[in-house]
Design an enzyme around this catalytic site. Structure first.
Site, short mmCIF file in Angstrom:
data_model
loop_
_atom_site.label_atom_id
_atom_site.label_comp_id
_atom_site.label_asym_id
_atom_site.label_seq_id
_atom_site.Cartn_x
_atom_site.Cartn_y
_atom_site.Cartn_z
N ASP A 1 -9.33 -8.31 23.69
CA ASP A 1 -8.66 -8.85 22.60
C ASP A 1 -7.11 -8.02 22.49
OD1 ASP A 1 -7.67 -9.64 20.06
OD2 ASP A 1 -8.51 -8.04 18.77
N ASP B 1 -8.22 -12.85 23.69
CA ASP B 1 -7.21 -14.05 23.66
C ASP B 1 -6.34 -13.83 25.03
OD1 ASP B 1 -5.68 -11.41 23.44
OD2 ASP B 1 -5.75 -11.56 21.26
N ASP C 1 -11.37 -24.99 31.83
CA ASP C 1 -12.58 -25.80 31.28
C ASP C 1 -12.03 -27.27 30.79
OD1 ASP C 1 -15.19 -26.23 30.52
OD2 ASP C 1 -15.42 -24.31 30.47
N ASP D 1 -16.69 -30.09 32.05
CA ASP D 1 -17.86 -30.07 31.03
C ASP D 1 -18.74 -30.97 30.96
OD1 ASP D 1 -18.92 -28.04 28.60
OD2 ASP D 1 -18.38 -29.90 27.65
N GLU E 1 -20.04 -29.78 35.76
CA GLU E 1 -21.34 -29.40 34.98
C GLU E 1 -22.06 -30.73 34.96
OE1 GLU E 1 -22.91 -27.34 30.93
OE2 GLU E 1 -21.56 -29.02 30.80
N HIS F 1 -22.07 -18.50 29.96
CA HIS F 1 -21.99 -18.26 28.48
C HIS F 1 -23.21 -19.12 27.79
CE1 HIS F 1 -20.30 -21.98 29.50
NE2 HIS F 1 -20.33 -22.42 28.12
N ASP F 2 -23.86 -19.97 28.44
CA ASP F 2 -24.87 -20.79 27.89
C ASP F 2 -26.20 -20.38 27.78
OD1 ASP F 2 -23.30 -22.69 26.98
OD2 ASP F 2 -23.37 -23.90 28.76
C1 GLC Z 1 -21.43 -27.31 28.01
C2 GLC Z 1 -20.76 -26.00 27.81
C3 GLC Z 1 -21.67 -25.63 26.51
C4 GLC Z 1 -21.16 -26.60 25.49
C5 GLC Z 1 -21.42 -28.09 25.65
C6 GLC Z 1 -20.74 -28.98 24.94
O1 GLC Z 1 -22.66 -27.45 28.28
O2 GLC Z 1 -21.42 -25.22 28.69
O3 GLC Z 1 -21.03 -24.29 26.22
O4 GLC Z 1 -21.84 -26.27 24.18
O5 GLC Z 1 -21.17 -28.33 27.03
O6 GLC Z 1 -19.39 -29.10 25.21
CA CA Z 2 -7.08 -11.67 19.44
#
Ligand code: GLC
Ligand code: CA
Length: 572
Positions: free
Chosen positions: A20, A28, A97, A199, A255, A328-329
């Site tokens: 941050d 950020d 992304d 994505d 992905e 992150h998932d």
């Molecule tokens: C992908 C991302 C996930 C998101 C989903 C919808 O799986 O990694 O975090 O919720 O797509 O965009």
């Molecule tokens: Ca911030």
């Protein structure tokens, strides 16, 4: 063939939780800019930056409401441009992304689309009439397990969404929509970025007849009709003709969950002009409990070996793929494949050895290089993820479960477990923010943080550095053939990589117990003039490495989570 993407070591940066810069508690661009030297120090050469475009943030930016603006909470376009420049100065490429399967319902396109049936944007999304009894147009489910259709009062029709109802799917059948997307992609490429992580990319094309899917045994139901759909390859090729392909050297990582090796090859074969790589997502499912999103199952090392071998045999050298331990998932990798207790350091290093010496382009998820662990918050109020909170309320309030049991499941399975802020130092909030962090910092930060790790030559961080340097220096790790040694062994994962007369041997004890491993004759012989590359234990590998070639070394005695890498000379 030599390719920069094959030699890349990618770092996944989750903007919300990295750093941050202005004290509002949310990571950020300014914060990231203040830490680019950290990335340089680690040695990675490519960053995948999570979504930073304008968004109401119901899914942390995977719900875009404006594709050409930076979200206020993340900063400004000037800062984004500065980030591209600062990374490039340090020899680091930047992938953004790209979320183009759906937008936010607050995107102006959707606001127009839902306003009337004859609005010019109506067809940018997927609208269908209700069935005669008023029920949804078909029985397909979204990833939440509920209907993938949401009724919209205003025009009396349903719209389609495979993720949250606030993330309506775009209608890729619409040519005008497609050309707007391509234009937007060029807008970003013109800014000098080096590519994208794509994505949910294999969902763009859906079966246009939207049939009921009672026969679909996969979950969510209907998936077979909304993944790898009939026009998927056509769309990707068009995306390349109109955008990616016009910029030399652009890297894309798709992905694409549940794909066969044939599909990965179709998506990534270079002469087809679709994507550079597909993510190898199967490893993340190793410990999944069938039918239970909130359960964990025992997993077998032999299964992991099969997955790695399958992708190597099916794709390596033909198409491209990227590997990772977590993102992150998913919860963090340590408690899943290693140990977050006594063997935290050893197992984090062992997993790093695997990630960086196995075939496939490696992606390190932020914090992995510090051995960060899952957050185990004691109150549901500390969790932010919508699905995590609704799981808790369902279990505890409606089904009367013990709150501790629900929280244990959450510790092991919630996405938030890996989304806590980066632990930079031992000052309040781990030096991530001077304000109130959007999600609490993992309370173990006084012991696990970057400052300490950078000062300790024996840290997980420095071990990652060594491996990253090795990966960049030794072409065998990017290009070499892969061969499994003893695929049946339940504790030890051993493999070789070979390119001409250089052969690497990696030996990994994936268990918290000692392990015996029989070295086959050819490796034993090769050890005669082997070079000891590294080990995660101060004595272990080193001792063996200094005395290679002894015939009586046929059996290796490995310590818990021990990892060793040797370089052998062989006759090509
Ligand atoms: C992908 C991302 C996930 C998101 C989903 C919808 O799986 O990694 O975090 O919720 O797509 O965009
Ligand atoms: Ca911030």
């Amino acid at each position: 063939m030599k390719e920069a993407w094959k030699e890349a070591v990618v770092y996944q940066l989750y903007p919300l939780s990295f750093m941050d810069g202005n004290g509002d508690g949310i990571g950020d661009l300014k914060g990231i800019l203040s830490r680019v030297d950290y990335l340089k120090e680690l040695g990675i050469n490519m960053v995948w930056l999570g979504p930073v475009c304008q968004s109401p943030m119901i899914d942390h930016g995977y719900d875009v409401s404006h594709y050409r603006r930076i979200a206020d909470q993340f900063g400004t376009m000037e800062e984004m441009e500065a980030l591209i420049e600062e990374l490039h100065k340090r020899g680091i490429k930047l992938l953004m992304d790209l979320v183009i399967n759906h937008t936010s319902d607050e995107h102006p396109w959707f606001e127009q689309s839902r306003s009337s049936k004859d609005n010019p944007y109506r067809d940018y999304y997927i609208w269908r009439e209700p069935k005669e009894d008023g029920s949804p147009p078909n029985d397909w489910q979204s990833f939440s397990g509920e209907s993938a259709w949401r009724f919209d009062e205003q025009t009396g029709e349903y719209y389609f969404h495979i993720f949250d109802e606030k993330q309506p799917d775009l209608n890729w059948e619409n040519e005008k929509l497609r050309s707007e997307i391509y234009d937007m992609v060029r807008f970003w490429l013109d800014k000098g970025i080096d590519g994208f992580r794509l994505d949910a990319i294999n969902h763009l094309s859906k079966d246009p007849s939207f049939p009921d899917a009672a026969d679909d045994r996969e979950s969510p139901r209907g998936q077979k009709y909304f993944k790898n759909g009939p026009r998927m390859h056509e769309y990707l090729q068009e995306l390349n003709r109109e955008a990616f392909g016009r910029y030399p050297g652009i890297v894309t990582i798709g992905e694409a969950p549940s794909v066969t090796m044939e599909e990965v090859n179709r998506y990534t074969a270079q002469d087809r002009g679709e994507m550079t790589m597909v993510l190898m997502m199967e490893m993340s499912r190793l410990d999944a409990k069938p039918g239970d999103r909130w359960g964990r199952a025992e997993w077998k090392l032999t299964r992991l070996k099969q997955i790695v071998d399958k992708w190597y045999k099916g794709v390596f050298g033909k198409g491209g793929y990227a590997t990772y331990l977590s993102n992150h998932d998913y919860p963090r990798s340590l408690p899943r494949y290693g140990d977050d207790g006594v063997y935290r350091k050893e197992s984090a290093k062992m997993l790093a050895t695997f990630l960086l010496t196995a075939p496939g382009t490696p992606i390190i998820y932020q914090g992995e290089e510090l051995g960060m662990t899952n957050a185990k918050f004691e109150s549901i109020d500390d969790y932010r993820d919508k699905k995590t909170r609704s799981y808790y309320h369902r279990r505890v309030e409606r089904e009367g479960a013990d709150p501790m049991d629900a929280l244990t499941a959450i510790h092991q399975c919630s996405k938030d477990s890996s989304r806590t802020p980066m632990q930079w130092n031992d000052s309040p909030n781990a030096g991530f923010t001077t304000g109130q962090p959007w999600i609490p910092v993992n309370p173990n930060y006084p012991d696990i943080h970057a400052e300490e790790a950078m000062a300790d030559p024996d840290s997980i961080f420095h071990y990652y550095r060594k491996l990253i340097r090795l990966r960049k220096k030794e072409p065998v790790l990017a290009y070499g053939d892969f061969r499994l040694v003893d695929e049946e062994h339940e504790q030890v994962f051993c493999y070789t990589r070979q390119l001409e007369n250089t052969k690497f041997v990696t030996i990994l004890n994936f268990s918290d117990e000692k392990a015996e491993f029989n070295l086959p004759k050819d490796i034993r012989e090769g050890l005669k003039d082997a070079e000891y590359i590294l080990s995660n234990l101060p004595e272990g590998g080193a001792v063996l490495g200094e005395k290679p070639g002894k015939e009586d070394r046929a059996v290796l005695n490995l310590a818990p989570y021990e990892a060793i890498v040797w370089k052998l000379k062989v006759n090509a």
